[in-house]
Design an enzyme around this catalytic site. Structure first.
Site, PDB file in Angstrom:
ATOM      1  N   HIS A 132      -9.930   2.785  -0.067  1.00 15.45           N
ATOM      2  CA  HIS A 132      -8.486   2.513  -0.063  1.00 15.45           C
ATOM      3  C   HIS A 132      -8.038   2.110  -1.465  1.00 15.45           C
ATOM      4  O   HIS A 132      -8.385   1.034  -1.962  1.00 15.45           O
ATOM      5  CB  HIS A 132      -8.193   1.400   0.931  1.00 15.45           C
ATOM      6  CG  HIS A 132      -6.745   1.195   1.222  1.00 15.45           C
ATOM      7  ND1 HIS A 132      -5.745   1.962   0.655  1.00 15.45           N
ATOM      8  CD2 HIS A 132      -6.107   0.294   2.026  1.00 15.45           C
ATOM      9  CE1 HIS A 132      -4.570   1.547   1.096  1.00 15.45           C
ATOM     10  NE2 HIS A 132      -4.771   0.544   1.927  1.00 15.45           N
ATOM     11  N   HIS A 174      -2.408   7.620   6.783  1.00 17.12           N
ATOM     12  CA  HIS A 174      -2.768   6.401   6.064  1.00 17.12           C
ATOM     13  C   HIS A 174      -4.249   6.108   6.321  1.00 17.12           C
ATOM     14  O   HIS A 174      -5.009   5.895   5.388  1.00 17.12           O
ATOM     15  CB  HIS A 174      -1.879   5.254   6.534  1.00 17.12           C
ATOM     16  CG  HIS A 174      -1.996   4.013   5.723  1.00 17.12           C
ATOM     17  ND1 HIS A 174      -1.855   4.007   4.355  1.00 17.12           N
ATOM     18  CD2 HIS A 174      -2.255   2.722   6.072  1.00 17.12           C
ATOM     19  CE1 HIS A 174      -2.001   2.773   3.895  1.00 17.12           C
ATOM     20  NE2 HIS A 174      -2.258   1.978   4.916  1.00 17.12           N
ATOM     21  N   CYS A 223       0.805  -1.225   0.000  1.00 23.72           N
ATOM     22  CA  CYS A 223       0.000   0.000   0.000  1.00 23.72           C
ATOM     23  C   CYS A 223       0.838   1.276   0.000  1.00 23.72           C
ATOM     24  O   CYS A 223       0.316   2.350  -0.280  1.00 23.72           O
ATOM     25  CB  CYS A 223      -0.951   0.002   1.203  1.00 23.72           C
ATOM     26  SG  CYS A 223      -2.144  -1.345   1.150  1.00 23.72           S
TER      27      CYS A 223
END
Length: 389
Positions: free
Chosen positions: A325, A287, A155
């Site tokens: 996401h 994040h 990620c």
């Protein structure tokens, strides 16, 4: 600097910014990617518009080859051209230059379809779905002579691509760099694997920092940024002061667990090397995936480092509340939001935040404030930060 991108239900940067400012949830439950037949797979997802569209004539790519090319490659190529135009340049201006291409990406969900299921006679699928071709196609089309590579660190891939590009420019390996982040979701079985891993919110939207957060929503994005030296840039959105990454190695909790010690060490190294006080940072784009373990660990580490001796609350946000996401592209989605917050002087609001996570003390006591309304950038603080896992 130039920026271009496509985000869930947004055809460009302007629509993305407008939706952020207006508290729009850009994820939906339509069936553009697959039919909702498996109850284990969440219906809600973030989807880019029209990934099937591509101007083959403009890029000089044969129709047969384009049809077997991963849409990630096609859309990355388009966005790279748009980022150059946004910087006030034309493709001819960069032709033959020492421009690097650094793209954050991981597995291709189109690869299994094009290479292993729909075996077409033309034989272009292998080249069309090789991950290295995301960056190589851009370098090839623009005749670029700088480094051209893919960064795959899960990620954090697109922020690691930014880190590598920044270092390459500083070390003289290239004069400027196209930095990208990509993610498209075409295979429902990939989402099923995430669901069975237990990291997806099965019933609702992504809720970073909220007490009712139970995982994230999968989403898509293609983002490209042209990174230049300040002295030659025709357009300056903001300045990259410093960036750095680390690896936290082994930990007893398991490979998927983030490390608090790793966070703390990286924060310390970055701000000491940049000679910037943590209290001069107005806003952190975190994040913030809305996972049960991840949010408390990240925000508590942010609080320990940034809030000691601070007079006013540190502003905090995560674009994942709006778009879900985007995995390897998430870092550049956050950077884009941060850049336009600094450019406009208004921090876009988070959505899906009703009650602070009780495991995040800083949100409860007010030392960190999740931005839930359009908020003016504090006039006395000029720095913003971004964190990505």
């Amino acid at each position: 600097m130039g920026i271009s991108g496509k985000f869930p239900n947004c055809n460009n940067i302007e629509e993305y910014l407008e939706n952020l400012m207006n508290k729009v949830n850009m994820c939906d439950d339509d069936e553009r990617r697959w039919k909702h037949t498996n109850p284990e797979i969440p219906k809600l997802a973030g989807k880019i518009n029209q990934p099937e569209k591509f101007d083959t004539g403009f890029f000089g790519i044969h129709q047969n080859q384009a049809e077997e090319m991963d849409p990630v490659i096609r859309m990355s190529l388009e966005s790279a051209y748009e980022a150059i135009a946004d910087a006030g340049m034309s493709p001819e201006d960069v032709k033959g230059s020492r421009t690097g291409v650094f793209v954050g990406s991981f597995y291709s969900e189109a690869e299994s379809i094009n290479c292993y299921k729909n075996l077409k006679p033309q034989g272009y699928s292998l080249v069309g779905c090789t991950k290295s071709m995301i960056s190589q196609r851009i370098s090839y089309a623009l005749h670029l002579k700088g480094p051209s590579l893919i960064c795959d660190t899960a990620c954090s891939s697109s922020l690691e691509a930014m880190n590598q590009a920044y270092k390459s420019i500083c070390e003289g390996k290239c004069d400027m760099a196209i930095v990208g982040g990509t993610n498209l979701c075409f295979n429902p079985n990939a989402t099923l694997q995430y669901a069975r891993l237990g990291v997806l919110n099965m019933k609702a939207e992504c809720r970073p920092f909220d007490d009712n957060a139970h995982g994230f929503t999968r989403s898509e994005a293609i983002v490209m940024i042209l990174l230049q030296k300040k002295k030659v840039a025709k357009r300056i959105y903001t300045e990259v002061v410093h960036c750095k990454s680390n690896v936290d190695g082994y930990k007893e909790q398991g490979i998927l667990q983030p490390s608090g010690d790793g966070y703390s060490l990286l924060f310390k190294e970055v701000y000491e090397e940049a000679n910037i006080s943590p209290t001069s940072v107005a806003y952190i784009e975190a994040h913030g995936t809305g996972t049960v373990v991840g949010d408390p660990l990240e925000v508590n580490c942010i609080n320990d480092f940034f809030c000691s001796g601070r007079k006013n609350a540190l502003h905090l946000g995560s674009c994942k509340s709006n778009i879900g996401h985007t995995e390897p592209a998430s870092g550049l989605c956050g950077i884009t939001k941060l850049i336009f917050a600094m450019e406009t002087g208004i921090i876009p609001p988070n959505i899906n935040f009703d009650k602070p996570n009780k495991n995040i003390k800083a949100l409860v006591d007010g030392s960190i404030k999740v931005v839930t309304e359009k908020t003016p950038w504090p006039k006395d603080l000029k720095f913003g930060g971004i964190n990505n896992l």
